[in-house]
Design an enzyme around this catalytic site. Structure first.
Site, PDB file in Angstrom:
ATOM      1  N   GLY A 176       0.850  -1.180   0.000  1.00 35.44           N
ATOM      2  CA  GLY A 176       0.000   0.000   0.000  1.00 35.44           C
ATOM      3  C   GLY A 176       0.881   1.223   0.000  1.00 35.44           C
ATOM      4  N   ASN A 177       0.333   2.333  -0.416  1.00 31.26           N
ATOM      5  CA  ASN A 177       1.101   3.570  -0.356  1.00 31.26           C
ATOM      6  C   ASN A 177       0.164   4.753  -0.407  1.00 31.26           C
ATOM      7  OD1 ASN A 177       0.777   3.895  -3.437  1.00 31.26           O
ATOM      8  ND2 ASN A 177       2.010   2.027  -3.295  1.00 31.26           N
TER       9      ASN A 177
ATOM     10  N   SER B 289       9.547   2.573  -0.960  1.00 27.06           N
ATOM     11  CA  SER B 289       9.160   1.272  -1.523  1.00 27.06           C
ATOM     12  C   SER B 289       9.529   0.122  -0.589  1.00 27.06           C
ATOM     13  CB  SER B 289       9.873   1.067  -2.867  1.00 27.06           C
ATOM     14  OG  SER B 289       9.477  -0.148  -3.460  1.00 27.06           O
ATOM     15  N   GLY B 290       8.569  -0.763  -0.338  1.00 22.72           N
ATOM     16  CA  GLY B 290       8.856  -2.038   0.319  1.00 22.72           C
ATOM     17  C   GLY B 290       9.373  -1.956   1.745  1.00 22.72           C
TER      18      GLY B 290
ATOM     19  N   SER C 276       7.105   2.121  -5.865  1.00 26.11           N
ATOM     20  CA  SER C 276       7.186   1.882  -7.311  1.00 26.11           C
ATOM     21  C   SER C 276       5.948   2.410  -8.038  1.00 26.11           C
ATOM     22  CB  SER C 276       7.392   0.388  -7.583  1.00 26.11           C
ATOM     23  OG  SER C 276       6.335  -0.346  -7.006  1.00 26.11           O
ATOM     24  N   ASP C 277       4.881   2.679  -7.305  1.00 28.00           N
ATOM     25  CA  ASP C 277       3.666   3.207  -7.929  1.00 28.00           C
ATOM     26  C   ASP C 277       3.690   4.732  -8.071  1.00 28.00           C
ATOM     27  OD1 ASP C 277       2.236   0.716  -8.270  1.00 28.00           O
ATOM     28  OD2 ASP C 277       1.998   0.664  -6.105  1.00 28.00           O
TER      29      ASP C 277
ATOM     30  N   HIS D 274      -3.132   3.992  -2.511  1.00 28.95           N
ATOM     31  CA  HIS D 274      -3.261   2.718  -3.227  1.00 28.95           C
ATOM     32  C   HIS D 274      -3.135   1.576  -2.226  1.00 28.95           C
ATOM     33  CE1 HIS D 274      -2.826  -0.558  -5.952  1.00 28.95           C
ATOM     34  NE2 HIS D 274      -1.545  -0.756  -5.676  1.00 28.95           N
TER      35      HIS D 274
ATOM     36  N   HIS E 142      -4.030  -2.994  -1.661  1.00 25.27           N
ATOM     37  CA  HIS E 142      -4.538  -4.261  -2.207  1.00 25.27           C
ATOM     38  C   HIS E 142      -5.611  -4.780  -1.264  1.00 25.27           C
ATOM     39  CE1 HIS E 142      -1.143  -5.467  -5.179  1.00 25.27           C
ATOM     40  NE2 HIS E 142      -1.188  -4.160  -5.044  1.00 25.27           N
TER      41      HIS E 142
ATOM     42  N   ASP F 225     -23.167   7.619  -0.078  1.00 20.54           N
ATOM     43  CA  ASP F 225     -22.662   8.649   0.844  1.00 20.54           C
ATOM     44  C   ASP F 225     -21.275   9.153   0.424  1.00 20.54           C
ATOM     45  OD1 ASP F 225     -24.850   8.772   2.551  1.00 20.54           O
ATOM     46  OD2 ASP F 225     -24.073   7.247   3.926  1.00 20.54           O
TER      47      ASP F 225
ATOM     48  N   HIS G 152      -5.692  -5.609 -10.627  1.00 18.31           N
ATOM     49  CA  HIS G 152      -4.717  -5.068  -9.693  1.00 18.31           C
ATOM     50  C   HIS G 152      -5.381  -4.670  -8.368  1.00 18.31           C
ATOM     51  CE1 HIS G 152      -1.058  -2.108  -9.212  1.00 18.31           C
ATOM     52  NE2 HIS G 152      -1.299  -2.787  -8.130  1.00 18.31           N
TER      53      HIS G 152
ATOM     54  N   TYR H 159     -24.874  16.909   6.807  1.00 16.36           N
ATOM     55  CA  TYR H 159     -24.306  15.869   7.676  1.00 16.36           C
ATOM     56  C   TYR H 159     -23.068  16.435   8.360  1.00 16.36           C
ATOM     57  CZ  TYR H 159     -22.361  11.300   9.039  1.00 16.36           C
ATOM     58  OH  TYR H 159     -21.854  10.238   9.746  1.00 16.36           O
TER      59      TYR H 159
END
Lengths: 243, 243, 243, 243
Positions: free
Chosen positions: A38-39, A55-56, A86-87, A106, A108, A131, A182, A240
């Site tokens: 994730g990032n 990264s990583g 890397s994204d 981002h 997964h 919503d 993806h 709201y």
């Protein structure tokens, strides 16, 4: 020490790094991220800087200081910087084309990935969806072999923007997408909002999947309900919250 | 400082606020609530007061003191009050028509929402259901465009009451409902009981969904089993618990 | 006191035991293991030693010191050793035939077991899969009655190796397998990596299952996407992470 | 103060209460129990005593001292005792007919209930099942109206025993059952083992359900694999664990 942006107020940069770091940890805490998948990033267009997760790097040991600073093209701005996610080129492309988006996330996350792997848009089956997302959550087309081999991460951004432009979808009204095979990208005016949208997207993905199992007719929400719920929370007539 | 209800014993009001605050936190702890998607309220008809969660406030920082006090029509009774949950008019309507209901809970709990989005009643497939709900958990009809645009939250209450009245369902025997495309409301004689019913509803929704996957015949519990389990826990001949 | 391997540096052995113990605990922490259903081992071929979890010992009280040391055939090397995991002969067989594998992990993790029980390979539906597994995750053939009755655990290893050799699958490119009716084995160059692959396998198994529910066409990832994602993280041209 | 069993060694009784209390808490910790939906008991036939959870008491405040002591017919043995679990007559009946069973556990654990509500036996799809249950986990027949109205809880025990006797199933080889429309009962030689079997039953129920979704052929484990795995852990030739 900054290479090209010595002019940036160190406090402003340090605050950005802190927010981006915090957002990345929030993704893990919300169980949207397994291992390092994730990032989150934030852009400040005025200063010409993007801050993104390295990264990583495991979340447990990651520090705010390790967040990576780049210019608006994704070039590193600090000496001794870690390698960015890397994204990054996907984030850069989204910032270039979605003018009001100031943060991108981002993941997964499980349920969003299941839809992305099925290649389907998520239909707006309920008010939990409405919503936050004013219409279906779109799934991008498959990248061509040439796109994948040439500039995969940038072109992941390209097919997202293409889908929103062709479909005349406002990226702030539908603050997320599924990239086929993806997973999800979400965004927002702040990195906190982009994280929140990632949480909502996964929850909505989960609900939609089993709604279909329970009722084969797959009726979506009437458009006047979609309107009601979206505009109850967004725009000039929102009522709201405490704002 | 109270505007119109200076007569209310401050301790009584403070106790109500504490219970409602505690109930809202219990919803989050039971994982029925994501972000700020839930609200609990309590009514004291004698004093003419409703206490409800403020709108859109994060659970982590919410205090008992921030709970909002209104009269039985939903008008604010305290100066400097926060804004009440946007679903307040639904709670008000339920309190007006369900005379024995003293607390209402609304969530977007996952499995209940899946059923609400499918537009189906939850059939009584087992004793876990029958222990709390004496019959199917009904799903309301779709609101019309005019209802949504005029008084959406009140009319959400209206279609709930309509479903119970037309179906001659006793709201204490079936202490919950699904509002179509939206999610569950539950209630009870106390706010603790309303929370408990929200927990049971989601659990029962989860179990029912996969019961259908395992057996396409969808046989419901025989009515004498429904009777047995419901009246084991409720009414004059109940023998479950220490009471 | 060592029986046959007094020559092993005690610090090296103690470090192996610590890593294997830590890996077993990591399996439980990642919720891949219920009760005592899992085991991790590490081999040091140069020293001629395997270290593996003892059989049926609860994770809560297990100590690094209790890890069992055997030679490369699975014979105990320490006096007063506990009994090794009953799956030891499978580990031994894998170490003999997969030359670059230095650690093996076995679990009964839920989603991987569901696929193993269905007797199906897990198709590569997405990039989460491709990032770790370069192709389908294979499921072994059923063992014959004679194999089960003669040397069940060794022959579990045999059918794994058979599947990889017949299918010309590189065990480091596809670092895991499903044994039919049983569950997953994963491996890696380090025990940490083998644990990580067990986490990924279960996550990918979960995602794949519901991808199929959402889209009956079951399209797998295009091969150029599989290549892109796998080689983004592995081999000479990898560019993911800080390495 | 004991009414009829003053002869029981207070330490023995206190130890039984402690173990039963601990077992009930273990059920909640393993997430098999929601609210107060579960109960564990232990019998000591020599002393003529059963110890069981009190009815409807929250786990958070329950103490070992509150466990209820009865004779082998379910009559209270202590003055000022709390009311026993309403399922006590089922436990009593099982103790009368299953001579080697010394502890019984009942829960409404999700996945086991889904199968119970579907009215189906759980087929032995894998080794996780076979390691504990030597054959399908049976589901009882529906009780008649007269059985339900006369002695519901006792006759719940009756249909369990009936199913095992008619099917010539050894209750220690298949240490659990599904009562149709209701949920699982498990048992064992110790209360710890009965709890463990409840954990396994729910896990196996979960795995079996989605095994069927993945493979419509529903092949069960070959009988020689069932034998191998069951007898690897049970009986004279067991070789799993340190025992």
């Amino acid at each position: 020490m900054l290479k090209n942006v010595k002019a940036i107020d160190p406090q402003v940069l340090s605050d950005m790094k802190y927010r981006v770091w915090e957002a990345n940890l929030a993704l893990e805490k919300a169980k949207l991220v397994v291992l390092t998948w994730g990032n989150a990033s934030e852009v400040n267009r005025e200063l010409g800087a993007i801050v993104i997760k390295p990264s990583g790097v495991p979340y447990a040991t990651m520090t705010a200081d390790q967040m990576v600073v780049t210019d608006l093209e994704g070039n590193l701005l600090e000496e001794n910087s870690m390698k960015p996610s890397s994204d990054l080129p996907t984030h850069v492309h989204l910032y270039k084309h979605f003018a009001d988006v100031c943060a991108v996330v981002h993941t997964h996350s499980k349920y969003a990935v299941m839809w992305a792997q099925s290649g389907r848009d998520i239909p707006p089956y309920g008010t939990t969806h409405a919503d936050t997302f004013y219409g279906p959550i779109p799934c991008t087309r498959q990248l061509t072999q040439s796109e994948v081999e040439t500039a995969y991460e940038r072109d992941t951004g390209k097919v997202i923007v293409e889908r929103f432009e062709k479909g005349q979808i406002d990226p702030l009204a539908v603050p997320g997408v599924l990239t086929i095979g993806h997973g999800p990208f979400t965004w927002g005016a702040t990195v906190g909002k982009a994280v929140e949208n990632a949480i909502v997207l996964d929850e909505v993905a989960h609900m939609a999947m089993f709604t279909e199992m329970l009722n084969f007719q797959h009726d979506v929400l009437p458009s006047y309900m979609l309107d009601k719920h979206y505009f109850r929370k967004h725009g000039a007539n929102a009522y709201y919250g405490q704002g």
